[in-house]
Design a protein around this motif. Structure first.
Motif, PDB file in Angstrom:
ATOM      1  N   UNK A 270       0.825  -1.207   0.000  1.00 38.68           N
ATOM      2  CA  UNK A 270       0.000   0.000   0.000  1.00 38.68           C
ATOM      3  C   UNK A 270       0.862   1.260   0.000  1.00 38.68           C
ATOM      4  N   UNK A 271       2.166   1.066  -0.139  1.00 38.31           N
ATOM      5  CA  UNK A 271       3.102   2.182  -0.302  1.00 38.31           C
ATOM      6  C   UNK A 271       3.539   2.268  -1.759  1.00 38.31           C
TER       7      UNK A 271
ATOM      8  N   UNK B 259      -1.660   4.508   1.025  1.00 39.93           N
ATOM      9  CA  UNK B 259      -1.500   5.118   2.344  1.00 39.93           C
ATOM     10  C   UNK B 259      -2.148   6.494   2.422  1.00 39.93           C
ATOM     11  N   UNK B 260      -2.051   7.299   1.373  1.00 41.18           N
ATOM     12  CA  UNK B 260      -2.638   8.643   1.402  1.00 41.18           C
ATOM     13  C   UNK B 260      -4.151   8.580   1.605  1.00 41.18           C
ATOM     14  N   UNK B 261      -4.816   7.654   0.915  1.00 42.76           N
ATOM     15  CA  UNK B 261      -6.266   7.486   1.076  1.00 42.76           C
ATOM     16  C   UNK B 261      -6.608   7.086   2.508  1.00 42.76           C
ATOM     17  N   UNK B 262      -5.847   6.144   3.038  1.00 37.97           N
ATOM     18  CA  UNK B 262      -6.119   5.623   4.380  1.00 37.97           C
ATOM     19  C   UNK B 262      -5.901   6.700   5.429  1.00 37.97           C
TER      20      UNK B 262
ATOM     21  N   UNK C 281      -9.353   6.848  -6.520  1.00 37.82           N
ATOM     22  CA  UNK C 281      -8.655   7.051  -5.265  1.00 37.82           C
ATOM     23  C   UNK C 281      -7.524   8.055  -5.465  1.00 37.82           C
ATOM     24  N   UNK C 282      -6.973   8.533  -4.370  1.00 33.02           N
ATOM     25  CA  UNK C 282      -5.954   9.577  -4.453  1.00 33.02           C
ATOM     26  C   UNK C 282      -4.745   9.093  -5.243  1.00 33.02           C
ATOM     27  N   UNK C 283      -4.372   7.833  -5.006  1.00 37.04           N
ATOM     28  CA  UNK C 283      -3.196   7.304  -5.684  1.00 37.04           C
ATOM     29  C   UNK C 283      -3.473   6.657  -7.022  1.00 37.04           C
TER      30      UNK C 283
ATOM     31  N   UNK D  60       7.345   6.843  -4.353  1.00 38.24           N
ATOM     32  CA  UNK D  60       7.542   8.296  -4.321  1.00 38.24           C
ATOM     33  C   UNK D  60       6.209   9.027  -4.441  1.00 38.24           C
ATOM     34  N   UNK D  61       5.345   8.569  -5.340  1.00 37.98           N
ATOM     35  CA  UNK D  61       4.040   9.211  -5.514  1.00 37.98           C
ATOM     36  C   UNK D  61       3.170   9.052  -4.267  1.00 37.98           C
ATOM     37  N   UNK D  62       3.201   7.857  -3.666  1.00 31.16           N
ATOM     38  CA  UNK D  62       2.417   7.635  -2.453  1.00 31.16           C
ATOM     39  C   UNK D  62       2.874   8.566  -1.340  1.00 31.16           C
ATOM     40  N   UNK D  63       4.176   8.693  -1.163  1.00 33.29           N
ATOM     41  CA  UNK D  63       4.691   9.565  -0.097  1.00 33.29           C
ATOM     42  C   UNK D  63       4.401  11.028  -0.397  1.00 33.29           C
ATOM     43  N   UNK D  64       4.423  11.412  -1.665  1.00 35.60           N
ATOM     44  CA  UNK D  64       4.070  12.783  -2.034  1.00 35.60           C
ATOM     45  C   UNK D  64       2.625  13.089  -1.645  1.00 35.60           C
ATOM     46  N   UNK D  65       1.700  12.206  -2.038  1.00 34.62           N
ATOM     47  CA  UNK D  65       0.288  12.431  -1.737  1.00 34.62           C
ATOM     48  C   UNK D  65       0.007  12.328  -0.244  1.00 34.62           C
ATOM     49  N   UNK D  66       0.698  11.429   0.434  1.00 33.96           N
ATOM     50  CA  UNK D  66       0.498  11.298   1.879  1.00 33.96           C
ATOM     51  C   UNK D  66       0.910  12.577   2.590  1.00 33.96           C
ATOM     52  N   UNK D  67       2.025  13.135   2.187  1.00 37.18           N
ATOM     53  CA  UNK D  67       2.473  14.392   2.807  1.00 37.18           C
ATOM     54  C   UNK D  67       1.506  15.525   2.492  1.00 37.18           C
ATOM     55  N   UNK D  68       1.011  15.570   1.265  1.00 38.77           N
ATOM     56  CA  UNK D  68       0.071  16.629   0.889  1.00 38.77           C
ATOM     57  C   UNK D  68      -1.204  16.575   1.723  1.00 38.77           C
ATOM     58  N   UNK D  69      -1.824  15.398   1.803  1.00 41.40           N
ATOM     59  CA  UNK D  69      -3.095  15.336   2.531  1.00 41.40           C
ATOM     60  C   UNK D  69      -2.884  15.548   4.026  1.00 41.40           C
ATOM     61  N   UNK D  70      -1.719  15.171   4.533  1.00 36.93           N
ATOM     62  CA  UNK D  70      -1.433  15.381   5.947  1.00 36.93           C
ATOM     63  C   UNK D  70      -1.279  16.871   6.249  1.00 36.93           C
ATOM     64  N   UNK D  71      -0.410  17.547   5.502  1.00 35.78           N
ATOM     65  CA  UNK D  71      -0.131  18.960   5.768  1.00 35.78           C
ATOM     66  C   UNK D  71      -1.284  19.878   5.376  1.00 35.78           C
ATOM     67  N   UNK D  72      -1.958  19.562   4.270  1.00 39.14           N
ATOM     68  CA  UNK D  72      -2.951  20.483   3.724  1.00 39.14           C
ATOM     69  C   UNK D  72      -4.358  20.263   4.272  1.00 39.14           C
TER      70      UNK D  72
END
Length: 241
Positions: free
Chosen positions: A106-107, A188-191, A180-182, A115-127
């Protein structure tokens, strides 16, 4: 740390006496607790023991939890089989992903996906996730809940809502035309985002308004997944997924 010193938060073991992981889970609906639960149910291939920590009585802010598990008082936490402690939900999820047997990551299956999963995860977390929680932490309900155990910022409540609204509006554009986001399956970003939105919905109904059609449709798809219903309850005892 010695096993004798760890009392009720100590090591669990297989029948052969070998230590296994312990996930310290919350007793009440919590954004941070639901994220690794949902991740574990979606990922599968995991075995660990679970202990419930009573956020409702601030057990997580008291000894022995703060001396034996997490000095910051955060839940969840994951005690590895060598005794080291992992906190932060994304770190716990990434560890689960690495050690899971079978199933799909799921990563990400390759460097680009990760890389894309971590990018989206950081975006949804911070934003979105962080400002939504910061908005709630400016409320009277948060003052009553934390009872002086966290520094709150009521003055920043409006600003935090505006930041979260902007992030949700951007995500509504980003999700247009995809499930989904990814991409075509939850990652991970969706979850992470769903875990925060579904638990904050009663307090922050403005975060999932029908006018954000793509976000609302994504939320419904996540809510309908079989793993979501399972993740609403705390893990207890021996867990095998």
């Amino acid at each position: 740390m010695s096993a004798g010193r760890l009392s009720c938060y100590g090591y669990a073991s297989h029948g052969r006496g070998l230590p296994i992981m312990i996930l310290y889970d919350a007793d009440v609906p919590s954004p941070n607790a639901i994220v690794p639960r949902l991740f574990a149910h979606e990922r599968g291939g995991l075995q660990f023991e679970a202990q419930t920590i009573a956020l409702s009585t601030l057990e997580n802010r008291s000894k022995p939890y703060v001396t034996e598990v997490n000095a910051r008082g955060e839940v969840p936490a994951l005690r590895l089989d060598d005794g080291r402690i992992l906190t932060e939900v994304t770190a716990i999820c990434e560890y689960f992903d690495e050690i899971a047997t079978g199933g799909r990551s799921l990563i990400g299956e390759d460097a680009e996906e990760r890389a894309l999963t971590r990018m989206w995860t950081r975006r949804v977390d911070l934003e979105i996730a962080e400002p939504v929680v910061a908005w709630w932490r400016g409320s009277e309900a948060a003052e009553d809940f934390y009872r002086g155990n966290r520094v709150l910022s009521p003055a920043g409540q409006r600003d935090n809502r505006l930041v979260a609204d902007r992030g949700l509006n951007q995500l509504d554009d980003d999700l247009d035309g995809q499930e989904f986001i990814g991409g075509d399956r939850p990652m991970l970003a969706d979850i992470l985002l769903f875990g925060f939105l579904v638990t904050m919905a009663p307090s922050a109904p403005w975060a999932n308004v029908p006018s954000r059609k793509a976000v609302s449709a994504w939320f419904e798809r996540m809510e309908a997944r079989p793993s979501t219903a399972k993740a609403m309850g705390s893990f207890k005892g021996s867990v095998s997924l």
